[in-house]
Design a protein around this motif. Structure first.
Motif, PDB file in Angstrom:
ATOM      1  N   ARG A  11       3.136  -6.690  -6.733  1.00 23.66           N
ATOM      2  CA  ARG A  11       3.236  -5.225  -6.726  1.00 23.66           C
ATOM      3  C   ARG A  11       4.565  -4.817  -7.351  1.00 23.66           C
ATOM      4  O   ARG A  11       5.492  -5.627  -7.388  1.00 23.66           O
ATOM      5  CB  ARG A  11       3.175  -4.695  -5.303  1.00 23.66           C
ATOM      6  N   ASN A  41      14.305   8.153   0.015  1.00 14.38           N
ATOM      7  CA  ASN A  41      13.359   7.888   1.104  1.00 14.38           C
ATOM      8  C   ASN A  41      13.913   8.382   2.424  1.00 14.38           C
ATOM      9  O   ASN A  41      13.211   8.991   3.209  1.00 14.38           O
ATOM     10  CB  ASN A  41      13.098   6.387   1.238  1.00 14.38           C
ATOM     11  N   SER A  58       8.076   3.175   0.343  1.00 17.49           N
ATOM     12  CA  SER A  58       8.164   2.128  -0.675  1.00 17.49           C
ATOM     13  C   SER A  58       9.200   2.499  -1.720  1.00 17.49           C
ATOM     14  O   SER A  58       9.545   3.679  -1.878  1.00 17.49           O
ATOM     15  CB  SER A  58       6.797   1.931  -1.341  1.00 17.49           C
ATOM     16  N   LEU A  65       4.467   1.628   8.035  1.00 19.79           N
ATOM     17  CA  LEU A  65       3.161   1.760   7.385  1.00 19.79           C
ATOM     18  C   LEU A  65       2.165   2.524   8.261  1.00 19.79           C
ATOM     19  O   LEU A  65       1.336   3.278   7.755  1.00 19.79           O
ATOM     20  CB  LEU A  65       2.635   0.350   7.081  1.00 19.79           C
ATOM     21  N   TYR A 108       6.521  -2.584  -6.111  1.00 20.36           N
ATOM     22  CA  TYR A 108       7.355  -1.914  -5.113  1.00 20.36           C
ATOM     23  C   TYR A 108       7.601  -2.811  -3.897  1.00 20.36           C
ATOM     24  O   TYR A 108       6.821  -3.713  -3.598  1.00 20.36           O
ATOM     25  CB  TYR A 108       6.698  -0.606  -4.656  1.00 20.36           C
ATOM     26  N   HIS A 109       8.744  -2.521  -3.260  1.00 21.06           N
ATOM     27  CA  HIS A 109       9.025  -3.134  -1.964  1.00 21.06           C
ATOM     28  C   HIS A 109       8.486  -2.180  -0.911  1.00 21.06           C
ATOM     29  O   HIS A 109       8.716  -0.964  -0.983  1.00 21.06           O
ATOM     30  CB  HIS A 109      10.539  -3.314  -1.783  1.00 21.06           C
ATOM     31  N   LEU A 110       7.776  -2.731   0.055  1.00 21.17           N
ATOM     32  CA  LEU A 110       7.131  -1.896   1.071  1.00 21.17           C
ATOM     33  C   LEU A 110       7.850  -2.040   2.404  1.00 21.17           C
ATOM     34  O   LEU A 110       8.088  -3.147   2.874  1.00 21.17           O
ATOM     35  CB  LEU A 110       5.668  -2.348   1.210  1.00 21.17           C
ATOM     36  N   THR A 119      -0.999  -3.455   3.895  1.00 21.73           N
ATOM     37  CA  THR A 119      -0.666  -2.955   2.561  1.00 21.73           C
ATOM     38  C   THR A 119      -0.836  -1.437   2.511  1.00 21.73           C
ATOM     39  O   THR A 119      -1.466  -0.846   3.397  1.00 21.73           O
ATOM     40  CB  THR A 119      -1.604  -3.566   1.494  1.00 21.73           C
ATOM     41  N   LEU A 120      -0.308  -0.847   1.449  1.00 17.15           N
ATOM     42  CA  LEU A 120      -0.461   0.607   1.285  1.00 17.15           C
ATOM     43  C   LEU A 120      -1.928   0.990   1.114  1.00 17.15           C
ATOM     44  O   LEU A 120      -2.374   2.006   1.646  1.00 17.15           O
ATOM     45  CB  LEU A 120       0.318   1.066   0.045  1.00 17.15           C
ATOM     46  N   PRO A 147       2.776   7.422   0.873  1.00 16.36           N
ATOM     47  CA  PRO A 147       3.106   6.093   0.348  1.00 16.36           C
ATOM     48  C   PRO A 147       4.503   6.000  -0.261  1.00 16.36           C
ATOM     49  O   PRO A 147       5.214   5.017  -0.061  1.00 16.36           O
ATOM     50  CB  PRO A 147       2.031   5.852  -0.712  1.00 16.36           C
ATOM     51  N   ASP A 148       4.921   7.050  -0.984  1.00 16.07           N
ATOM     52  CA  ASP A 148       6.241   6.988  -1.641  1.00 16.07           C
ATOM     53  C   ASP A 148       7.398   6.991  -0.649  1.00 16.07           C
ATOM     54  O   ASP A 148       8.498   6.555  -0.975  1.00 16.07           O
ATOM     55  CB  ASP A 148       6.399   8.156  -2.612  1.00 16.07           C
TER      56      ASP A 148
END
Ligand code: FAD
Length: 435
Positions: free
Chosen positions: A34, A387, A57, A43, A36-38, A124-125, A53-54
């Motif tokens: 992916r 964020n 991540s 979550l 991005y780092h999640l 996961t997202l 989501p943004d």
């Protein structure tokens, strides 16, 4: 220059790369499937529409934009060739001097993979958004249903697994139904929504003390969650779950029990435990391969003090990442490596909008103060100023206005439980036949 290949930009991999990027004597290749780092601990807030989501991540490239010695590749690693010291991705083979594997884990259904279609996990997202769709659409279907039995089914939610994820998710769903969405619907009484938290073990939050576990149970019950312990799920289908001799009918089932480490472990030499984790040496390297390290959820690592296996925690992965970076640099300089020692900084789980349980050493805190501590810990660990600010503003708004913004249903078609779909059937019955 030594080439260090890191697979996985989760908590573990990112921690290695963030330490090594400041050292110009090494070249780092960071590979993740992916871009991005999640921030996985938040979550569940995406799954209940509290965050988007943004918010949880951050693009991996942006983290290392200022470090020319870090190359970021968005590729999935398919296999590892230990003999030739290469990792094979979907497009190429990449050689390494040192390899760090930090690919984490995914959900496991104890050999019943077909349950996944009925009970998605939260890792996961994509899964968080699917769960959000399912939860929001369940309320829509209940509102539109003409049959009371179907209505009740859609207004029933089951979360399987009483760990922190299950506790946080079930509390958030109950709060959403009983408080946030309360005034939005006309044909259904959301106070009748049932949220079940089903746990196979004798108590929820098994990694916490019994006191915190009991407190969490009381807090969940106050939010309207029915906590069912010592109830092992034996079957999941489109209409709910079967647990021992009991059937719980529900339109939405969410899986928060059981994990399995990355399949890449099968390319390594070493013992693999029941969760698919590979046993590693005290310096975090793989047995007989001192140039290969495995960390985080992918590794089976014993605590040096308690001799018990370390749990799947972001803090474990991050501390291991920092030590691996140190050991790699020590190896390059011809110095000796250090052994891993985990410093337990405590654990926390939130229950609804303003309650939590927090344990730090001998201190056990619950209620509003614990929730504030939980809030600070999570904001502190979040990467990137944007964020942090976005999340603080959203939480503030949710807190004062009791309004969650991210409530759109992405899936156009009701695709989850066609067997429970009453509206389409009703319309078809009313359509005049062509003959
Ligand atoms: C819902 C939930 C809530 C949680 N809450 C908390 C909490 O509150 N506190 C806490 O400490 N821990 C929490 N955890 C646990 C924590 O998230 C994990 O322990 C941590 O993420 C492990 O870090 P990791 O680096 O091993 O793996 P991850 O963070 O999972 O990262 C793995 C990375 O590897 C990448 N990857 C995987 N396979 C491949 C491949 N073949 N090729 C390329 N890239 C690949 C993935 O895309 C991912 O970016 C939670 C976990 C879940 C699921």
């Amino acid at each position: 220059m030594k080439n260090i290949v890191i697979v996985g930009a989760g908590f573990g991999g990112l921690s290695v790369a963030k330490t090594l990027c400041r050292n110009n004597s090494v070249e780092v290749t960071l590979i993740d499937e992916r871009n991005y780092h999640l921030f996985i601990p938040l979550l569940y807030q995406v799954a209940v529409g509290a965050l988007s989501p943004d918010d949880v991540s951050i693009p991996i490239r942006s983290v290392f934009a200022r470090y020319p010695n870090v190359k970021v590749l968005k590729e999935a690693v398919d296999s590892i060739d230990l003999r030739n010291r290469r990792v094979i991705t979907c497009v190429r083979a990449i050689s390494y001097d040192y390899l760090v594997l930090a690919c984490g884990a995914r959900h496991a259904y104890f050999g019943n993979d077909d349950w996944e279609q009925y009970a998605p996990g939260l890792k996961t997202l994509e899964q968080a958004l699917e769960i959000r769709d399912r939860i929001l659409d369940a309320f829509e279907q209940a509102e539109a249903a003409i049959d009371d039995v179907i209505k009740r089914k859609y207004l029933s939610f089951v979360v399987v697994g009483g760990g922190p994820t299950g506790v946080e998710l079930s509390g958030a769903i109950a709060e959403m139904a009983h408080s946030v969405l309360r005034k939005d619907f006309r044909n259904i009484d959301l106070q009748t929504t049932k949220v079940y938290l089903v746990e196979a073990g004798p108590r929820i939050l098994a990694s916490f003390s019994e006191t915190s576990s009991k407190q969490a149970m009381r807090d969940l019950q106050a939010l309207g969650v029915e906590v069912r312990t010592s109830l092992a799920v034996t079957h999941v289908d489109a209409g709910g779950i079967q647990a021992l001799n009991e059937r719980i009918d529900a339109g939405t089932v969410i899986w928060a029990a059981g994990v399995r480490a990355s399949d890449l472990n099968r390319f390594l030499d070493g013992e693999i435990d029941r969760q698919g984790r590979i046993a590693i040496e005290p310096d975090l390297s793989v047995k007989n391969h001192s140039d290969v390290f495995v960390i985080g959820d992918q590794a089976y690592c014993l605590d040096r003090k308690t001799h018990k296996p370390l749990g799947g925690l972001a803090s474990v992965a991050m501390q291991q990442g920092a030590l691996v970076a140190h050991n790699i640099l020590a190896g390059i300089k011809g110095q000796s490596r250090r052994q891993f020692q985990y410093y337990d900084r405590g654990q926390a789980a939130t229950i609804g909008k303003c309650r939590a349980v927090v344990e730090v050493g001998i201190f056990k805190i619950n209620g509003f103060l614990a929730w504030i501590i939980w809030l600070i810990i999570h904001i502190w660990f979040l990467m990137g100023g944007v964020n942090r600010i976005a999340i603080i503003l959203k939480w503030f708004w949710i807190y004062i206005a009791n309004y969650q913004m991210d409530r759109i249903i992405l899936a156009k078609e009701w695709r989850f439980y066609p067997a429970l779909r009453p509206i389409r059937k009703y319309k078809e019955d009313k359509t005049p036949s062509k003959e």
